[in-house]
Design an enzyme around this catalytic site. Structure first.
Site, PDB file in Angstrom:
ATOM      1  N   TYR A  46       0.834  -1.204   0.000  1.00 42.82           N
ATOM      2  CA  TYR A  46       0.000   0.000   0.000  1.00 42.82           C
ATOM      3  C   TYR A  46       0.864   1.247   0.000  1.00 42.82           C
ATOM      4  CZ  TYR A  46      -4.563  -2.060   0.556  1.00 42.82           C
ATOM      5  OH  TYR A  46      -5.734  -2.728   0.328  1.00 42.82           O
ATOM      6  N   THR A 123       6.015  -3.937   8.465  1.00 42.66           N
ATOM      7  CA  THR A 123       6.607  -3.972   9.810  1.00 42.66           C
ATOM      8  C   THR A 123       5.516  -4.397  10.788  1.00 42.66           C
ATOM      9  OG1 THR A 123       6.088  -1.621   9.965  1.00 42.66           O
ATOM     10  CG2 THR A 123       8.343  -2.179   9.384  1.00 42.66           C
ATOM     11  N   PHE A 194       1.956   9.327   5.658  1.00 44.46           N
ATOM     12  CA  PHE A 194       0.717   9.571   6.409  1.00 44.46           C
ATOM     13  C   PHE A 194      -0.535   9.270   5.604  1.00 44.46           C
ATOM     14  CE2 PHE A 194       3.879  12.198   8.538  1.00 44.46           C
ATOM     15  CZ  PHE A 194       3.665  11.847   9.859  1.00 44.46           C
ATOM     16  N   CYS A 308      -2.485   0.134  10.766  1.00 44.96           N
ATOM     17  CA  CYS A 308      -1.605   1.058  11.490  1.00 44.96           C
ATOM     18  C   CYS A 308      -1.961   1.331  12.945  1.00 44.96           C
ATOM     19  CB  CYS A 308      -1.546   2.384  10.751  1.00 44.96           C
ATOM     20  SG  CYS A 308      -0.714   2.219   9.187  1.00 44.96           S
TER      21      CYS A 308
HETATM   22  C1  UDX Z   1      -4.310   5.777   9.310  1.00 45.11           C
HETATM   23  C2  UDX Z   1      -3.886   7.250   9.387  1.00 45.11           C
HETATM   24  O1  UDX Z   1      -5.050   8.074   9.193  1.00 45.11           O
HETATM   25  C3  UDX Z   1      -2.821   7.553   8.336  1.00 45.11           C
HETATM   26  O2  UDX Z   1      -2.376   8.886   8.491  1.00 45.11           O
HETATM   27  C4  UDX Z   1      -1.657   6.586   8.523  1.00 45.11           C
HETATM   28  O3  UDX Z   1      -0.667   6.795   7.530  1.00 45.11           O
HETATM   29  C5  UDX Z   1      -2.135   5.155   8.464  1.00 45.11           C
HETATM   30  O4  UDX Z   1      -3.164   4.945   9.446  1.00 45.11           O
HETATM   31  P1  UDX Z   1      -5.916   4.349   7.749  1.00 45.11           P
HETATM   32  O5  UDX Z   1      -5.732   3.285   8.784  1.00 45.11           O
HETATM   33  O6  UDX Z   1      -5.727   3.999   6.330  1.00 45.11           O
HETATM   34  O7  UDX Z   1      -4.934   5.574   8.049  1.00 45.11           O
HETATM   35  O8  UDX Z   1      -7.412   4.932   7.877  1.00 45.11           O
HETATM   36  P2  UDX Z   1      -8.141   6.013   8.817  1.00 45.11           P
HETATM   37  O9  UDX Z   1      -8.993   6.844   7.942  1.00 45.11           O
HETATM   38  O10 UDX Z   1      -7.210   6.709   9.715  1.00 45.11           O
HETATM   39  O11 UDX Z   1      -9.128   5.095   9.675  1.00 45.11           O
HETATM   40  C6  UDX Z   1      -8.645   4.141  10.608  1.00 45.11           C
HETATM   41  C7  UDX Z   1      -9.816   3.442  11.272  1.00 45.11           C
HETATM   42  O12 UDX Z   1     -10.512   4.317  12.156  1.00 45.11           O
HETATM   43  C8  UDX Z   1     -10.867   2.908  10.294  1.00 45.11           C
HETATM   44  O13 UDX Z   1     -11.303   1.634  10.697  1.00 45.11           O
HETATM   45  C9  UDX Z   1     -12.000   3.923  10.391  1.00 45.11           C
HETATM   46  O14 UDX Z   1     -13.250   3.368  10.060  1.00 45.11           O
HETATM   47  C10 UDX Z   1     -11.908   4.283  11.874  1.00 45.11           C
HETATM   48  N1  UDX Z   1     -12.485   5.611  12.185  1.00 45.11           N
HETATM   49  C11 UDX Z   1     -11.922   6.738  11.675  1.00 45.11           C
HETATM   50  C12 UDX Z   1     -13.585   5.703  13.038  1.00 45.11           C
HETATM   51  O15 UDX Z   1     -14.099   4.680  13.513  1.00 45.11           O
HETATM   52  N2  UDX Z   1     -14.089   6.940  13.342  1.00 45.11           N
HETATM   53  C13 UDX Z   1     -13.549   8.090  12.839  1.00 45.11           C
HETATM   54  O16 UDX Z   1     -14.060   9.176  13.169  1.00 45.11           O
HETATM   55  C14 UDX Z   1     -12.436   7.991  11.979  1.00 45.11           C
HETATM   56  P1  ADP Z   2       2.359  -1.449   3.855  1.00 45.99           P
HETATM   57  O1  ADP Z   2       0.885  -1.360   4.169  1.00 45.99           O
HETATM   58  O2  ADP Z   2       3.221  -0.909   4.977  1.00 45.99           O
HETATM   59  O3  ADP Z   2       2.728  -0.907   2.524  1.00 45.99           O
HETATM   60  P2  ADP Z   2       2.299  -4.146   2.802  1.00 45.99           P
HETATM   61  O4  ADP Z   2       2.235  -5.415   3.575  1.00 45.99           O
HETATM   62  O5  ADP Z   2       1.107  -3.713   2.007  1.00 45.99           O
HETATM   63  O6  ADP Z   2       2.716  -3.014   3.849  1.00 45.99           O
HETATM   64  O7  ADP Z   2       3.521  -4.185   1.781  1.00 45.99           O
HETATM   65  C1  ADP Z   2       4.827  -4.530   2.106  1.00 45.99           C
HETATM   66  C2  ADP Z   2       5.477  -5.195   0.884  1.00 45.99           C
HETATM   67  O8  ADP Z   2       6.868  -5.370   1.165  1.00 45.99           O
HETATM   68  C3  ADP Z   2       4.921  -6.580   0.543  1.00 45.99           C
HETATM   69  O9  ADP Z   2       4.467  -6.581  -0.799  1.00 45.99           O
HETATM   70  C4  ADP Z   2       6.111  -7.518   0.741  1.00 45.99           C
HETATM   71  O10 ADP Z   2       6.163  -8.586  -0.199  1.00 45.99           O
HETATM   72  C5  ADP Z   2       7.280  -6.572   0.529  1.00 45.99           C
HETATM   73  N1  ADP Z   2       8.556  -7.034   1.129  1.00 45.99           N
HETATM   74  C6  ADP Z   2       8.762  -7.499   2.377  1.00 45.99           C
HETATM   75  N2  ADP Z   2      10.065  -7.790   2.556  1.00 45.99           N
HETATM   76  C7  ADP Z   2      10.710  -7.484   1.403  1.00 45.99           C
HETATM   77  C8  ADP Z   2      12.070  -7.534   0.968  1.00 45.99           C
HETATM   78  N3  ADP Z   2      13.036  -7.945   1.773  1.00 45.99           N
HETATM   79  N4  ADP Z   2      12.361  -7.147  -0.291  1.00 45.99           N
HETATM   80  C9  ADP Z   2      11.368  -6.707  -1.120  1.00 45.99           C
HETATM   81  N5  ADP Z   2      10.082  -6.621  -0.768  1.00 45.99           N
HETATM   82  C10 ADP Z   2       9.741  -7.006   0.475  1.00 45.99           C
END
Ligand code: UDX
Ligand code: ADP
Length: 502
Positions: A46, A123, A194, A308
């Protein structure tokens, strides 16, 4: 600032406000001039996939090579069916792929050719050994650092972008410094991402801020300038913050912890509302109008999910414990505990409302992703609530507009989810049509806030359901008055239930 006009890939001329495009802007510690022409990103998930696609789109003068160990993932990035669903991403990839954006498994070559290497690997929370269940597992980051040390043949700027790892930049520096060769030098930066899923492209194109953390040395400052130069292609200087590596890494953790804490705060209040008869939407609206508090992230729900929030909270707890700060650790641990409480509470409310048993009752579940506009199910509240209902013997009909059938099955029948996968599997039915999913069910349970759920014909749905029919809105997106008028017994978060007497 002088404006430069460049011809972009779409053949149109656009103005650019950075004067240094194509010119050396910095020098490394050995005084070698560096120009960033080639960027490599290790990890096509992602974070890596979306952020580097936007980087390629906004910087046509930079060659961007995204690499991954997974052959399937790379195959998908090179196909019409990208491995992640993100509004706007298809268009960006389509425009750049094959021009200045490339996806491959050739990690060695990409690292060798790159001036700057982003590390964007996963991670996850450790599931073994020291820090099990809390600390971030940095094994994949370490593999990348060792790979870079092994194949690098010149000066490189290594940018740590993966979500979470506080200390990661320090330990990458350690590994690289212990493996330098003649003519090879490294600068390590922290540049946390972010982006939020579902709005990734928007967040990447117009970020609130970009953090660039580096060492306070001339080499560190030069490296920060190089990365600033890249972001400067589309982000104004005042939104780019340079700071120390530690501050940068901690800001990422703190930001996610603060956001998670807001959701847990309003969810904790939602339990009080249900008990006393207040309405959490009214409370959130009124609280959020205090300009010191603000209205965002105050939407009560079945709990937060995603890759996250929980991971970062647990990582923060682990760090605080390691630093002998138990009060701080307990504070953040509680934010996560409230999230688990909220999910479990909702599952229990469903069972209690359906006359204290869901055994052998069919329930339609709308939404399985952790939030709308994504197919991601990592830490989705839906996983936990469905598992709870399945444990009670409910038959569940799941519909989600984006999550693949196999993903749902894996999530609910893995050894992590259940000790009886065969029994559980028989209770799950996946639908591609929500109107089919509700036939002969006792209840509809909304677990993701997909917009399309708001405009369904609930009258039609009610007509094919068992009576009394229930609707549990775990996201507070439906017009409750309207469905109550239709005859649904409607339960929602943060509002006391009143039996439908219509
Ligand atoms: C989050 C952070 O927003 C982003 O900055 C960071 O890089 C990765 O983590 P993400 O997890 O993709 O992003 O989505 P986010 O929109 O933050 O929502 C997280 C969770 O909280 C979701 O399950 C969402 O449904 C929930 N949420 C969010 C609530 O339940 N209520 C709210 O008001 C806002
Ligand atoms: P994020 O949401 O943090 O981007 P993901 O799990 O979606 O995490 O993606 C992490 C990607 O990193 C995966 O596609 C995985 O195959 C790749 N990956 C993990 N270890 C290595 C590595 N040593 N070299 C190259 N790619 C890797």
């Amino acid at each position: 600032m002088e404006l430069i006009t460049e011809t972009k890939r779409d053949g149109q001329k656009r103005e650019h406000d950075h004067p240094a495009i194509g010119l050396p802007v910095a020098q490394d510690e050995e005084g070698i001039s560096m120009v960033i022409k080639n960027v490599c990103c290790i990890g096509a998930g992602y974070v890596g996939g979306s952020s580097c696609s936007v980087l390629a789109w906004k910087c046509p003068d930079i060659h961007v090579h995204v690499v991954d160990v997974s052959h399937d993932t790379i195959k998908q990035w090179n196909s019409h069916n990208l491995p992640i669903y993100e509004p706007g991403l298809d268009e960006v990839v389509k425009e750049c792929r094959g021009c200045n954006l490339f996806f491959s498994n050739d990690i060695d070559r990409a690292v060798r050719e790159a001036d700057m290497i982003f590390i964007s690997v996963n991670t996850p929370t450790k599931t073994y050994g020291i820090g099990k269940g809390k600390a971030a597992d940095l094994q994949y980051v370490e593999v990348c650092a060792r790979k870079i040390a092994e194949v690098a043949n010149g000066p490189k700027i290594v940018v740590e972008k993966s979500t979470v790892p506080i200390q990661a930049a320090q330990f990458i520096t350690h590994i690289l410094a212990a493996n330098t060769k003649p003519g090879v030098s490294f600068q390590v930066l922290s540049n946390p991402e972010f982006l939020a899923e579902g709005t990734a492209i928007e967040n990447l194109v117009n970020p609130d801020r970009v953090l660039i953390g580096g060492e306070e040395s001339s080499g560190g400052e030069s490296a920060m300038e190089e990365l600033t130069w890249i972001y400067h292609h589309w982000i104004p200087q005042h939104n780019i913050i340079t700071l120390s590596t530690w501050s940068s890494q901690l800001t990422k953790l703190a930001s996610n912890a603060f956001l998670a804490q807001r959701v847990s705060s309003i969810n904790a209040i939602s339990a009080v509302c249900e008990a006393i008869g207040a309405d959490v939407s009214q409370v959130a609206d009124a609280v959020g109008r205090d300009s010191r508090i603000g209205s965002k992230f105050l939407h009560a729900s079945v709990g937060f999910g995603g890759s996250c929030f929980e991971k970062d909270l647990l990582s923060l707890v682990y760090i605080a414990e390691s630093l002998n700060l138990p009060e701080v650790a307990r504070y953040w641990q509680h934010v996560n505990d409230i999230n688990h409480y909220q999910r479990t509470r909702f599952g229990q409310r469903i069972t209690a409302s359906l006359f204290n048993t869901v055994t052998d009752k069919a329930l339609a579940v709308f939404g399985f992703a952790f939030k709308k506009n994504t197919g991601d199910t990592r830490e989705s509240p839906a996983r936990c609530i469905c598992s709870q209902l399945l444990e009670e013997g409910a038959r569940i009909n799941i519909y989600d507009p984006k999550v693949e059938r196999q993903q749902i099955m894996n999530d609910l029948t893995s050894t992590k989810a259940t000790s009886e996968p065969e029994r559980i599997q028989k209770l799950i039915h996946i639908y591609t049509d929500p109107y089919q999913a509700v036939i002969d069910t006792h209840a509809i349970v909304i677990l993701t806030e997909w917009d399309e759920f708001k405009s369904y014909d609930y009258k039609k749905m009610l007509s094919v359901m068992k009576k009394p029919a229930f609707l549990f809105d775990g996201r507070k997106i439906i017009d409750h008055e309207a469905v109550i008028k239709l005859g649904f017994n409607t339960h929602t978060i943060g509002k006391k239930f009143t039996p439908n007497t219509l």
